[in-house]
Design a protein around this motif. Structure first.
Motif, PDB file in Angstrom:
ATOM      1  N   LEU A   1       0.467   0.252  -1.002  1.00  0.00           N
ATOM      2  CA  LEU A   1       1.530   0.492  -0.060  1.00  0.00           C
ATOM      3  C   LEU A   1       1.164  -0.120   1.424  1.00  0.00           C
ATOM      4  CD1 LEU A   1       3.617   3.410  -1.232  1.00  0.00           C
ATOM      5  CD2 LEU A   1       4.353   0.972  -1.458  1.00  0.00           C
ATOM      6  N   HIS A   2       0.026   0.434   1.808  1.00  0.00           N
ATOM      7  CA  HIS A   2      -0.343   0.142   3.210  1.00  0.00           C
ATOM      8  C   HIS A   2      -0.957  -1.266   3.048  1.00  0.00           C
ATOM      9  CE1 HIS A   2      -2.505   0.313   6.806  1.00  0.00           C
ATOM     10  NE2 HIS A   2      -3.604  -0.032   6.384  1.00  0.00           N
TER      11      HIS A   2
ATOM     12  N   ASN B   1      -0.310  -3.646   0.938  1.00  0.00           N
ATOM     13  CA  ASN B   1       0.507  -4.848   0.455  1.00  0.00           C
ATOM     14  C   ASN B   1       2.203  -4.680   0.592  1.00  0.00           C
ATOM     15  OD1 ASN B   1      -1.680  -6.361  -0.642  1.00  0.00           O
ATOM     16  ND2 ASN B   1      -1.628  -4.689  -2.582  1.00  0.00           N
ATOM     17  N   GLY B   2       2.409  -3.541   0.956  1.00  0.00           N
ATOM     18  CA  GLY B   2       4.020  -2.973   1.188  1.00  0.00           C
ATOM     19  C   GLY B   2       4.570  -3.013  -0.141  1.00  0.00           C
ATOM     20  N   ARG B   3       3.813  -2.657  -1.227  1.00  0.00           N
ATOM     21  CA  ARG B   3       4.322  -2.387  -2.553  1.00  0.00           C
ATOM     22  C   ARG B   3       2.947  -2.124  -3.252  1.00  0.00           C
ATOM     23  NH1 ARG B   3       4.161  -7.819  -1.949  1.00  0.00           N
ATOM     24  NH2 ARG B   3       3.365  -9.150  -3.533  1.00  0.00           N
TER      25      ARG B   3
ATOM     26  N   GLY C   1       6.240   5.416   4.968  1.00  0.00           N
ATOM     27  CA  GLY C   1       6.719   4.517   6.068  1.00  0.00           C
ATOM     28  C   GLY C   1       6.866   5.323   7.327  1.00  0.00           C
TER      29      GLY C   1
ATOM     30  N   LYS D   1       3.496   5.573   9.054  1.00  0.00           N
ATOM     31  CA  LYS D   1       3.141   4.357   9.433  1.00  0.00           C
ATOM     32  C   LYS D   1       3.738   4.209  10.940  1.00  0.00           C
ATOM     33  CE  LYS D   1       2.088  -0.348   8.268  1.00  0.00           C
ATOM     34  NZ  LYS D   1       0.633  -0.386   8.144  1.00  0.00           N
TER      35      LYS D   1
END
Length: 184
Positions: free
Chosen positions: A128-129, A131-133, A159, A162
């Protein structure tokens, strides 16, 4: 440090700010964390971030699961300030060993420090960090290991922390004197 993002000096805050601090941001021995004093520069942001607090007992995650997500997210974002606060305040309650605390910053997800579910959680946070997925294999395993409510909580924690990391890093917050430091 940007003067616009410097922590609001205390301990005497305007009444509207103090009310929000009292409601959402507990002090530590009378000291308001510098991050919260940065949030206080925007009462709207401070209230919204506080209102969305994910550290309450109603979480569908255990304290250990939640802190794995938070520590890895803040470590991935190179936010020693928030990582150190969470290590000091929550790591023992989460049952982390010293090796596991170090591993949240330094170790790969495939490590003897973590059980299989925790390795998957770390892998998901890392993806997630970056690629955002998550990639498809991780996403499929993630969906079978975690309830929908837990999945959403994990994503929200990533989120939220972050955002916290970006604010703390951009404000160049000094480390809290009592907080842990990054290993190595």
């Amino acid at each position: 440090m940007s003067h616009d993002l410097a922590p609001l000096p205390g301990p005497d805050f305007p009444p509207a700010i103090q009310e929000i601090l009292d409601r959402y941001y507990p002090s530590r021995d009378g000291e308001v964390l510098s991050l919260f004093r940065v949030f206080a520069r925007s009462p709207r942001l401070m209230q919204k971030l506080g209102a969305s607090g994910l550290l309450d007992a109603a979480s569908p995650l255990t304290v250990r699961q939640r802190e794995i997500v938070i520590l890895r997210t803040t470590a991935n974002n190179d936010c020693e300030h928030e990582w150190g606060v969470h290590v000091k305040v929550f790591a023992r309650a989460a049952g982390f060993s010293d090796a596991q605390i170090r591993a949240t910053r330094l170790a790969p997800t495939k490590s003897e420090d973590w059980d299989e579910g925790e390795q998957l959680l770390l892998q998901a946070v890392d993806q997630l960090h970056i690629n955002g997925r998550m990639d498809e294999p991780t996403s499929k395993r993630f969906a079978t290991c975690w309830s929908t409510e837990q999945q959403l909580e994990i994503l929200a924690l990533c989120g939220y922390y972050k955002t916290v990391s970006m604010i703390a890093n951009t404000a160049a917050l000094p480390l809290e004197s009592w907080a842990a430091r990054f290993p190595g």
